[in-house]
Design an enzyme around this catalytic site. Structure first.
Site, PDB file in Angstrom:
ATOM      1  N   ASN A   7       0.866  -1.179   0.000  1.00 12.20           N
ATOM      2  CA  ASN A   7       0.000   0.000   0.000  1.00 12.20           C
ATOM      3  C   ASN A   7       0.906   1.235   0.000  1.00 12.20           C
ATOM      4  O   ASN A   7       1.442   1.629   1.026  1.00 12.20           O
ATOM      5  CB  ASN A   7      -0.881  -0.039   1.254  1.00 12.20           C
ATOM      6  CG  ASN A   7      -1.820   1.152   1.338  1.00 12.20           C
ATOM      7  OD1 ASN A   7      -1.754   2.068   0.519  1.00 12.20           O
ATOM      8  ND2 ASN A   7      -2.679   1.149   2.341  1.00 12.20           N
ATOM      9  N   ARG A  91      -2.624  -2.081  -3.445  1.00 16.56           N
ATOM     10  CA  ARG A  91      -3.789  -1.222  -3.272  1.00 16.56           C
ATOM     11  C   ARG A  91      -3.644  -0.064  -4.252  1.00 16.56           C
ATOM     12  O   ARG A  91      -2.608   0.609  -4.278  1.00 16.56           O
ATOM     13  CB  ARG A  91      -3.836  -0.679  -1.851  1.00 16.56           C
ATOM     14  CG  ARG A  91      -4.927   0.340  -1.681  1.00 16.56           C
ATOM     15  CD  ARG A  91      -4.842   1.006  -0.337  1.00 16.56           C
ATOM     16  NE  ARG A  91      -5.925   1.953  -0.195  1.00 16.56           N
ATOM     17  CZ  ARG A  91      -5.788   3.130   0.396  1.00 16.56           C
ATOM     18  NH1 ARG A  91      -4.632   3.509   0.883  1.00 16.56           N
ATOM     19  NH2 ARG A  91      -6.817   3.929   0.508  1.00 16.56           N
ATOM     20  N   HIS A 180     -12.551   3.435   0.145  1.00 18.86           N
ATOM     21  CA  HIS A 180     -12.619   2.400   1.198  1.00 18.86           C
ATOM     22  C   HIS A 180     -13.385   1.164   0.704  1.00 18.86           C
ATOM     23  O   HIS A 180     -13.913   0.398   1.517  1.00 18.86           O
ATOM     24  CB  HIS A 180     -13.345   2.894   2.477  1.00 18.86           C
ATOM     25  CG  HIS A 180     -12.662   3.992   3.214  1.00 18.86           C
ATOM     26  ND1 HIS A 180     -13.362   5.032   3.776  1.00 18.86           N
ATOM     27  CD2 HIS A 180     -11.365   4.204   3.520  1.00 18.86           C
ATOM     28  CE1 HIS A 180     -12.518   5.855   4.390  1.00 18.86           C
ATOM     29  NE2 HIS A 180     -11.297   5.374   4.233  1.00 18.86           N
ATOM     30  N   GLY A 212      -9.925   8.593   7.983  1.00 14.75           N
ATOM     31  CA  GLY A 212     -10.855   8.846   6.876  1.00 14.75           C
ATOM     32  C   GLY A 212     -12.117   8.065   7.202  1.00 14.75           C
ATOM     33  O   GLY A 212     -12.023   7.013   7.828  1.00 14.75           O
ATOM     34  N   ARG A 241     -10.782  16.044   7.751  1.00 18.87           N
ATOM     35  CA  ARG A 241     -11.530  16.499   6.565  1.00 18.87           C
ATOM     36  C   ARG A 241     -12.921  16.963   6.970  1.00 18.87           C
ATOM     37  O   ARG A 241     -13.560  16.349   7.828  1.00 18.87           O
ATOM     38  CB  ARG A 241     -11.673  15.364   5.547  1.00 18.87           C
ATOM     39  CG  ARG A 241     -10.373  14.907   4.934  1.00 18.87           C
ATOM     40  CD  ARG A 241     -10.667  13.952   3.765  1.00 18.87           C
ATOM     41  NE  ARG A 241      -9.473  13.239   3.357  1.00 18.87           N
ATOM     42  CZ  ARG A 241      -9.331  11.913   3.392  1.00 18.87           C
ATOM     43  NH1 ARG A 241     -10.341  11.149   3.790  1.00 18.87           N
ATOM     44  NH2 ARG A 241      -8.211  11.351   3.001  1.00 18.87           N
ATOM     45  N   GLY A 332     -10.672   2.164  12.859  1.00 23.60           N
ATOM     46  CA  GLY A 332     -10.194   2.615  14.174  1.00 23.60           C
ATOM     47  C   GLY A 332     -11.259   3.109  15.134  1.00 23.60           C
ATOM     48  O   GLY A 332     -11.361   2.629  16.261  1.00 23.60           O
ATOM     49  N   GLY A 334     -14.737   3.100  14.570  1.00 23.95           N
ATOM     50  CA  GLY A 334     -15.886   2.190  14.561  1.00 23.95           C
ATOM     51  C   GLY A 334     -15.663   0.938  15.394  1.00 23.95           C
ATOM     52  O   GLY A 334     -16.578   0.447  16.055  1.00 23.95           O
ATOM     53  N   GLU A 385      -8.166  -4.834   5.442  1.00 21.75           N
ATOM     54  CA  GLU A 385      -8.011  -4.540   4.016  1.00 21.75           C
ATOM     55  C   GLU A 385      -6.865  -5.342   3.396  1.00 21.75           C
ATOM     56  O   GLU A 385      -6.955  -5.757   2.251  1.00 21.75           O
ATOM     57  CB  GLU A 385      -7.784  -3.024   3.822  1.00 21.75           C
ATOM     58  CG  GLU A 385      -9.065  -2.251   4.068  1.00 21.75           C
ATOM     59  CD  GLU A 385      -8.851  -0.750   4.260  1.00 21.75           C
ATOM     60  OE1 GLU A 385      -8.411  -0.362   5.356  1.00 21.75           O
ATOM     61  OE2 GLU A 385      -9.134   0.008   3.332  1.00 21.75           O
TER      62      GLU A 385
HETATM   63  P1  ADP Z   1      -6.816   5.307   8.866  1.00 23.87           P
HETATM   64  O1  ADP Z   1      -6.550   3.924   8.312  1.00 23.87           O
HETATM   65  O2  ADP Z   1      -7.834   6.087   8.124  1.00 23.87           O
HETATM   66  O3  ADP Z   1      -5.582   6.078   9.221  1.00 23.87           O
HETATM   67  P2  ADP Z   1      -7.761   3.896  11.228  1.00 23.87           P
HETATM   68  O4  ADP Z   1      -8.875   3.042  10.769  1.00 23.87           O
HETATM   69  O5  ADP Z   1      -6.460   3.248  11.601  1.00 23.87           O
HETATM   70  O6  ADP Z   1      -7.529   5.110  10.246  1.00 23.87           O
HETATM   71  O7  ADP Z   1      -8.283   4.727  12.481  1.00 23.87           O
HETATM   72  C1  ADP Z   1      -7.445   5.593  13.185  1.00 23.87           C
HETATM   73  C2  ADP Z   1      -8.275   6.343  14.199  1.00 23.87           C
HETATM   74  O8  ADP Z   1      -8.988   5.420  15.028  1.00 23.87           O
HETATM   75  C3  ADP Z   1      -7.460   7.151  15.182  1.00 23.87           C
HETATM   76  O9  ADP Z   1      -7.154   8.430  14.665  1.00 23.87           O
HETATM   77  C4  ADP Z   1      -8.412   7.274  16.350  1.00 23.87           C
HETATM   78  O10 ADP Z   1      -9.268   8.377  16.129  1.00 23.87           O
HETATM   79  C5  ADP Z   1      -9.248   6.027  16.286  1.00 23.87           C
HETATM   80  N1  ADP Z   1      -8.937   5.057  17.358  1.00 23.87           N
HETATM   81  C6  ADP Z   1      -7.968   4.135  17.371  1.00 23.87           C
HETATM   82  N2  ADP Z   1      -7.989   3.459  18.548  1.00 23.87           N
HETATM   83  C7  ADP Z   1      -8.982   3.979  19.289  1.00 23.87           C
HETATM   84  C8  ADP Z   1      -9.526   3.738  20.601  1.00 23.87           C
HETATM   85  N3  ADP Z   1      -9.031   2.783  21.371  1.00 23.87           N
HETATM   86  N4  ADP Z   1     -10.580   4.484  21.007  1.00 23.87           N
HETATM   87  C9  ADP Z   1     -11.096   5.441  20.230  1.00 23.87           C
HETATM   88  N5  ADP Z   1     -10.629   5.726  18.992  1.00 23.87           N
HETATM   89  C10 ADP Z   1      -9.602   5.010  18.524  1.00 23.87           C
END
Ligand code: ADP
Length: 398
Positions: A7, A91, A180, A212, A241, A332, A334, A385
């Protein structure tokens, strides 16, 4: 088979070597600051610790050379030689209207990806550099492109067209594409499996909430709408964003703050979202949740506005599908942030959604967080992914 998943971002590269029989990763890591001073590679073998090595990486070819060296290193490598890599899955962010599924990479495919560069000027060129570098360093190893946009190509015209002059669609292909897709596809299939149903029999809403963030409506296994558009800027409020705004705000800010269009775009992409809303406190929901619990007003506004926007999309997509059987939270935020899931579900009582607070406080693997008498099944499902890319690569190369 061993499948290397790549990626490539503009200055970073994430990689995972996956054994397709066990579907487990055997080594993974990332290269950071490619083309910038202070580049480093992080490498981790399954069962081992993370190793960080500072090493100059003037370009992606050097980064991939270092990844292959780490994978085959005498002492810490995960494989004996490069011949143990059977295929590479890349990717690719934007496949435009040309790609509605993953494809084996050929010179013609590379040309077609180049033609989509205009639509993702930051991402596609980096993806192509990664493809080129792998082709040079691993000649003859089959490679597959897996597109972020492909899963959304089943959207009907009424979902993907903007209310703009039709000629812009014809001339420039300005329309909604969505991103996504690999995650939305993976999680929607997983949810059907977890519910013991076939995807063809379900109306699902997938909320991919990471840095994102996007929502998709998946009816009978096919995407019928998603919240990101021509670019990933549309839709939900994200880490940094803005998501949906009145487009006239751009001109307003440009005049008031004497900013160029590029500067306004940077503001909307990098300084907005929950980061901007929270008064530059943080884009990370761990920080925002802490501040929310301490009563920080801006953090409360940020988290509530974010959740409200998700709930509005869930409502819209329930209408688009004339119903909903399941709602999944992933990525992250969700997967980890029970607070956001609770705030979203509080708006969904009219659908018969009932949240099980004890289940919602859990972490880990796929979990049903709605009560047994909830009319809609609500779950959190970790996305993967890289595994989805490895599966696509396997299917097209075995
Ligand atoms: P991306 O792949 O878009 O960078 P991720 O799916 O890895 O993002 O998500 C990252 C985000 O998930 C972090 O910026 C944070 O906001 C959130 N996150 C990660 N761990 C936790 C947690 N334990 N509790 C709440 N939010 C979290």
């Amino acid at each position: 088979m061993n499948i290397l998943v790549i990626n490539c971002g503009s200055s970073s590269l994430k990689y995972q070597l996956i054994n397709s029989d066990t579907e487990q990763w055997i080594a993974k890591g990332l290269c950071e600051r490619i083309g910038i001073d202070g580049s480093q590679i992080v490498y981790q073998k399954a069962g081992g610790d993370k190793e960080v090595t500072v090493s100059p990486m003037p370009d992606h070819t050097e980064a991939i050379r270092l990844v292959l060296e780490a994978l085959t290193n005498d002492k810490t490598g995960a494989i004996g030689s490069l011949s143990e890599i059977d295929a590479v899955g890349h990717r690719v962010v934007h496949g435009g209207e040309k790609f509605s599924s993953s494809t084996v990479i050929t010179p013609e495919v590379i040309e077609a990806i180049k033609e989509c560069n205009d639509l993702a000027p930051l991402h596609n060129p980096a993806n192509l550099i990664g493809i080129d570098a792998c082709a040079k360093l691993m000649p003859g190893v089959p490679m597959v492109a897996v597109f972020d946009t492909a899963f959304h190509q089943t959207m009907p015209a009424e979902a993907y067209m903007y209310g703009l002059p039709y000629s812009y669609y014809e001339k420039y292909k300005i329309r909604r594409y969505g991103f996504h897709g690999t995650s939305h596809s993976f999680v929607s299939k997983k949810m059907a499996e977890d519910m013991g149903k076939k995807p063809e029999d379900l109306k699902l809403i997938i909320c991919h909430l990471g840095n994102g963030a996007s929502v998709s409506a998946v009816k009978n296994g096919k995407c019928v709408d998603t919240s990101m558009g021509l670019t990933p800027l549309e839709g939900l409020i994200m880490g940094t964003r803005s998501g949906d705004i009145d487009p006239a705000i751009m001109e307003f800010i440009a005049h008031k703050e004497n900013k160029s269009i590029d500067e306004v775009m940077t503001l909307l992409n990098k300084k907005s979202g929950v980061y901007g809303l929270s008064g530059d406190l943080s884009s990370d929901f761990r920080d925002l949740e802490d501040a929310y619990n301490k009563g920080n007003e801006k953090a409360i506004i940020a988290v509530k506005t974010f959740s409200y926007r998700v709930a509005k999309y869930v409502g819209a997509y329930t209408a688009a599908m004339n119903g909903v059987d399941g709602i999944a939270f992933t990525a992250g935020v969700g997967e980890n942030c029970g607070l956001v899931r609770k705030l979203v579900c509080e708006y969904l009582g009219y659908l018969g959604v009932k949240l099980d607070d004890a289940a919602n406080s859990k972490r880990g693997e796929d979990t049903v967080i709605s009560t047994p008498d909830s009319k809609v099944c609500v779950m959190f499902i970790p996305t993967n992914e890289e595994l989805a890319i490895a599966r696509e690569t396997l299917a097209l190369t075995k």
